[in-house]
Motif scaffolding. Sequence first.
Motif, PDB file in Angstrom:
ATOM      1  N   ASP A 124      40.612  43.051  46.965  1.00 58.16           N
ATOM      2  CA  ASP A 124      39.963  41.850  47.505  1.00 58.16           C
ATOM      3  C   ASP A 124      40.938  40.683  47.385  1.00 58.16           C
ATOM      4  OD1 ASP A 124      38.248  39.968  48.485  1.00 58.16           O
ATOM      5  OD2 ASP A 124      37.107  39.745  46.611  1.00 58.16           O
ATOM      6  N   GLU A 126      41.041  37.225  47.781  1.00 55.75           N
ATOM      7  CA  GLU A 126      40.445  35.883  47.805  1.00 55.75           C
ATOM      8  C   GLU A 126      39.646  35.630  49.080  1.00 55.75           C
ATOM      9  OE1 GLU A 126      43.414  32.973  47.102  1.00 55.75           O
ATOM     10  OE2 GLU A 126      43.905  33.706  45.098  1.00 55.75           O
ATOM     11  N   GLU A 465      49.818  35.050  50.064  1.00 61.55           N
ATOM     12  CA  GLU A 465      49.573  35.719  48.788  1.00 61.55           C
ATOM     13  C   GLU A 465      50.818  36.434  48.277  1.00 61.55           C
ATOM     14  OE1 GLU A 465      46.751  35.265  47.221  1.00 61.55           O
ATOM     15  OE2 GLU A 465      46.051  34.047  48.909  1.00 61.55           O
TER      16      GLU A 465
END
Length: 591
Positions: A124, A126, A465
């Motif tokens: 997952d 964010e 990310e």
Amino acid sequence: MPTAHKQEHKPVTKLSQKRSTSGVGHAREACALLWPQTLILFIDRQNKYKFFLYTKKARNNQRKFRSQLLLSFAMIQIEENADQNSPLLPAAAPPPRRRWAAAVDFFCILIGPASCAIVLVLVDIEGRPMARNVMAALVWVFAWWLTNAVPMPVTSMAPLFLFPLLGIESAQSVAKSYMDDIVALVLGTFILALAVEHYNIHRRLALNIALAFSPGDAMNAPLLLLGICSTTAFVSMWMHNTAATMLMMPVATGILPSSAHFELRQLSKGVVLGVVYSATIGGMSTVTGTGANLLLVGMWRSYFPLAKPIGFSTWFLFGFPMALILFLCLWTILCYFYCSRGSSEALSLHMDKTYLKRELENLGPMAWAEKMILIVFSTLVLLWMTRNLTDEVPGWGRLFKGQVGDGTVSVMMAMLLFVIPSKKKTGEKLMDWRKCERLPWNIVLLLGAGFAIADGVHLSGLTDELAKWLSFVEKTPWFIIPFIVSLVSSAITEFTSDNSTTILVVPLLIELAKAMDLHPLYLIVPGGLGSQFAFLLPTGTPSNVIALGTGRIQVMDMVKTGLPVKIAAHLALAFLMPTLGVAVFGTNEPL
């Protein structure tokens, strides 16, 4: 191989034709000749089998066949109901495959979809489902690339079905990534490269340079090494470095025959390593020299469509000085390790200028076809260099309002080869499609996959990310950043291909540059070039595998020679990027 009865001393040729009444399928044709001491060349095309047998002198008929090379032809039409897959010659049985090999293959295949499913279920990011989906697709693709569970070109087509199924991009958008101006540039350039290879222009070039670098009657080993390496680097500027290595390796090893003499064996090692490393270095100097450069240029245009594109001339102004410095370092290192004091004397005992001149004379004078290919090739380079010059002196591309690209010129000049007559046969052109059967579609598919992945990573926000993993670079002084980035990129590329490394690293460096408020090219150019510094291990690039395949070098020879070359490459890039790179790419100006 079938053998004839020893008591026979006449060529036995039999023509038998059996018409099948079924009329279904295609008949297989074979040409067979029975004779002692025969050499068979076996060709299989379109379900037709042909045997061309060239006989040596018969022991018992030397007087009759002393100067005769017998070529006999016979057609045997095999019945249509015969097994089409059965070989007409007894082949050696393949080595027995271990039972666990099939299990390993199945496991490697399973890694891709299994890893993708694990990421989709457990990861997952964010609240970014699209970024998670892109990561799942990347895990699948890179797992198959690294394990080679599926052929690389087939794996490169995976985004065509993964991205639409995972909701990342539409099928139409993904398909467009597989054919753009960069891909057209590759296709046109490789057609020209195939023409150069077909007419043996590369060998003529190597022999002429070897003669030019051989002053006097005696041979000079360092200068001969310089001539071979410079030829390879020049050829690699205009085609993929792997293709340049495949072209020049037999030429270089043919000029320098293998010998039991220690100095010649050492020089032979230097020649093999010089060819493979010169091909890598020469490819750095131009956009077309390697897939990593093409990927970097394409990703830059994809991420920043409004920014000034990196044209052929722009890259050449930075890449050529970088390649020249690195080439001189390579030549110095090769001479230090493999050119002893007695190597020139030992070389002169085995070959001289007369040998090189004889090999050049065997090629004959340059024909019309060779001259026209050189003219087309030179015109293409000139058009590449002058399409975009400076703001004060615009290139010819301004006449077309910026609508043309390097791929436009490449395809246009390649098409001329299919129009200009070769003057060898009536109606024959310089190139036909049959000569283009070896076009590198694997490179085309890999480039398309790289562009598709870059678009998906950018649109999904996954780079935001992943860039956090390189946050330590933010605390590094700005003039050391190119060195750190190239070091990280080159460490990865020793275990995977330069193209895969570029696809992985460039999007991360773009996001990192945004976070550090730096010009993206200040990071991605060292990252893209660093991915080509695969000088240590065979896994880094197919060119290294070709060098090992000659049997003249070992892995330790690559490590011993490649380590100082790699250090020199990092130091040269660390010096040129903050100096010449600022002037060429404008990294001190706002984007």
